[in-house]
Scaffold this active site. Structure first.
Site, mmCIF file in Angstrom:
data_model
loop_
_atom_site.group_PDB
_atom_site.id
_atom_site.type_symbol
_atom_site.label_atom_id
_atom_site.label_comp_id
_atom_site.label_asym_id
_atom_site.label_seq_id
_atom_site.Cartn_x
_atom_site.Cartn_y
_atom_site.Cartn_z
ATOM 1 N N HIS A 182 0.854 -1.190 0.000
ATOM 2 C CA HIS A 182 0.000 0.000 0.000
ATOM 3 C C HIS A 182 0.887 1.236 0.000
ATOM 4 O O HIS A 182 1.023 1.923 1.000
ATOM 5 C CB HIS A 182 -0.943 -0.027 1.205
ATOM 6 N N HIS B 203 -10.056 -6.310 3.909
ATOM 7 C CA HIS B 203 -8.607 -6.202 3.676
ATOM 8 C C HIS B 203 -8.101 -7.518 3.078
ATOM 9 O O HIS B 203 -8.580 -8.607 3.447
ATOM 10 C CB HIS B 203 -7.906 -5.907 5.003
ATOM 11 N N GLU C 197 -5.489 -9.352 3.486
ATOM 12 C CA GLU C 197 -5.014 -10.397 4.409
ATOM 13 C C GLU C 197 -6.187 -11.081 5.112
ATOM 14 O O GLU C 197 -6.217 -12.311 5.258
ATOM 15 C CB GLU C 197 -4.056 -9.789 5.452
ATOM 16 N N THR D 239 -2.376 -9.519 11.107
ATOM 17 C CA THR D 239 -1.011 -9.327 11.626
ATOM 18 C C THR D 239 -0.667 -7.876 11.955
ATOM 19 O O THR D 239 0.263 -7.625 12.717
ATOM 20 C CB THR D 239 0.028 -9.831 10.603
ATOM 21 N N CYS E 210 2.151 -9.460 14.057
ATOM 22 C CA CYS E 210 3.551 -9.784 13.754
ATOM 23 C C CYS E 210 4.511 -8.895 14.554
ATOM 24 O O CYS E 210 4.158 -7.788 14.971
ATOM 25 C CB CYS E 210 3.815 -9.659 12.255
ATOM 26 N N SER F 72 -2.981 2.230 3.748
ATOM 27 C CA SER F 72 -2.195 1.220 4.473
ATOM 28 C C SER F 72 -2.738 1.058 5.888
ATOM 29 O O SER F 72 -2.771 2.018 6.667
ATOM 30 C CB SER F 72 -0.724 1.645 4.509
ATOM 31 N N ASN G 71 -1.599 -0.642 8.557
ATOM 32 C CA ASN G 71 -0.700 -0.471 9.704
ATOM 33 C C ASN G 71 -0.261 0.977 9.870
ATOM 34 O O ASN G 71 0.046 1.415 10.970
ATOM 35 C CB ASN G 71 0.481 -1.444 9.621
ATOM 36 N N SER H 90 4.937 -0.593 4.737
ATOM 37 C CA SER H 90 5.063 -0.615 3.272
ATOM 38 C C SER H 90 5.787 0.626 2.748
ATOM 39 O O SER H 90 5.761 0.890 1.549
ATOM 40 C CB SER H 90 3.685 -0.764 2.633
HETATM 41 S S1 SF4 Z 1 3.534 -6.431 8.306
HETATM 42 FE FE1 SF4 Z 1 5.288 -7.259 7.224
HETATM 43 S S2 SF4 Z 1 6.240 -8.745 8.639
HETATM 44 FE FE2 SF4 Z 1 4.171 -8.292 9.378
HETATM 45 S S3 SF4 Z 1 2.947 -9.914 8.482
HETATM 46 FE FE3 SF4 Z 1 2.789 -8.162 7.098
HETATM 47 S S4 SF4 Z 1 4.398 -8.490 5.601
HETATM 48 FE FE4 SF4 Z 1 4.825 -9.846 7.321
#
Ligand code: SF4
Length: 307
Positions: free
Chosen positions: A49, A133, A135, A170, A200, A228, A230, A272
């Site tokens: 992203h 999303h 994922e 994650t 993660c 994005s 995160n 990202s």
């Molecule tokens: S943020 Fe990065 S390390 Fe975490 S699960 Fe996604 S791709 Fe993998």
């Protein structure tokens, strides 16, 4: 008095101890770059992203496809992104006239394995994450009964009896996930609730580092794509601590007025974001600091003349 005012105009830039592109995205990007000399390459979804990376892919002839599209007339090489895919999508794309490059992050694989292990042990599947999303779609794609919890309002859908197994996207915020798990536990007393923490470690490290910055900074600049997950989580974390946050994708997005009266600025970035983008944003903040100092000197000079 003059010296104090000049010092006030200097902005100290503090880079987070953990920031930016994680190993999962780096590996996915490297695998994709290695296909640049091939003729017919399609990424199934958004590789990262990040608008700058998307532009690079387009310039190198990489096409954009849709993982969920059932019309699979795409030939050549197809790339599954670091966000992963359900087994049904994965096998649908595997075909003799197509090469599949799977760049699913190992930590996303781990989240899939955790969910499968819960289901195999008789738990009802619950995923905490952003609905729609990539994922999350991949995690629940093979399990139509699974429930996705994005906020408090979704908890009503969780069953009141039996065994409930929870994993998380994650890149979710640790606090938010803990809070939602606790709410499920406390309202489902008759259930056995098992939670496997699948956030993660790069996400956790970045969240911890931005909290440290929020303790002493006046403003946090979060560098990352507007879509994005995160990156938005980092902004929310900062704001939840009562600190001001702004999100930018590139140095040109920075606005001088944001830094007036600001002494300490923290800089962080989503998983990202390219390292060079973070560096150029930091350099631009330093340049803005200089511009503000010049304006102050000019102002003080005028005041002296008036006196
Ligand atoms: S943020 Fe990065 S390390 Fe975490 S699960 Fe996604 S791709 Fe993998």
């Amino acid at each position: 008095m003059k010296i104090e005012k000049e010092i006030m105009s200097r902005v100290n830039v503090h880079l987070a101890s953990h920031y930016g592109m994680c190993f999962g995205v780096k590996d996915a990007l490297a695998a994709t770059r290695s296909t640049y000399d091939e003729n017919d390459v399609t990424v199934l979804g958004q590789l990262v992203h990040n608008p700058l990376v998307s532009q690079e892919l387009t310039e190198n002839g990489i096409k954009q496809g849709d993982l969920n599209n059932s019309i699979t007339d795409i030939a050549g090489t197809v790339i599954i992104t670091a966000h992963g895919a359900s087994e049904s999508d994965r096998s649908r794309w595997a075909s003799t006239h197509r090469k599949v490059v799977d760049t699913t992050c190992p930590l996303v694989h781990k989240a899939h394995e955790s969910l499968v292990s819960l289901i195999d042990s008789g738990f009802f599947p619950v995923v905490i994450g952003k609905k729609g999303h990539a994922e999350v779609n991949g995690l629940v794609g093979d399990f139509p009964q699974a429930i996705v919890i994005e906020g408090d309002e979704d908890i009503f859908d969780v069953p009141y009896e039996g065994k409930i197994g929870i994993v998380s996207q994650t890149t979710q915020s640790i606090e938010k996930v803990d809070e939602l798990v606790e709410k499920i536990r406390s309202t489902r007393n008759a259930c056995e609730v098992r939670f496997i923490d699948t956030i993660c470690s790069p996400t956790k490290n970045r969240q911890k580092a931005v909290k440290d910055l929020s303790e002493f900074c006046d403003l946090i600049v979060v560098v990352g794509g507007s879509n994005s997950n995160n990156t938005s989580q980092l902004v929310s974390t900062v704001e939840s601590l009562g600190c001001r946050a702004v999100q930018v994708e590139r140095p040109e997005d920075l606005i001088l007025d944001w830094f007036i009266g600001v002494k300490d600025v923290g800089v962080t970035a989503g998983t990202s974001t390219l390292n060079e983008t973070v560096i150029s944003v930091s350099e631009r903040i330093k340049a803005i600091s200089e511009e503000l100092a010049v304006k102050d000197r000019e102002y003080l000079g005028k005041e002296r003349i008036l006196c």
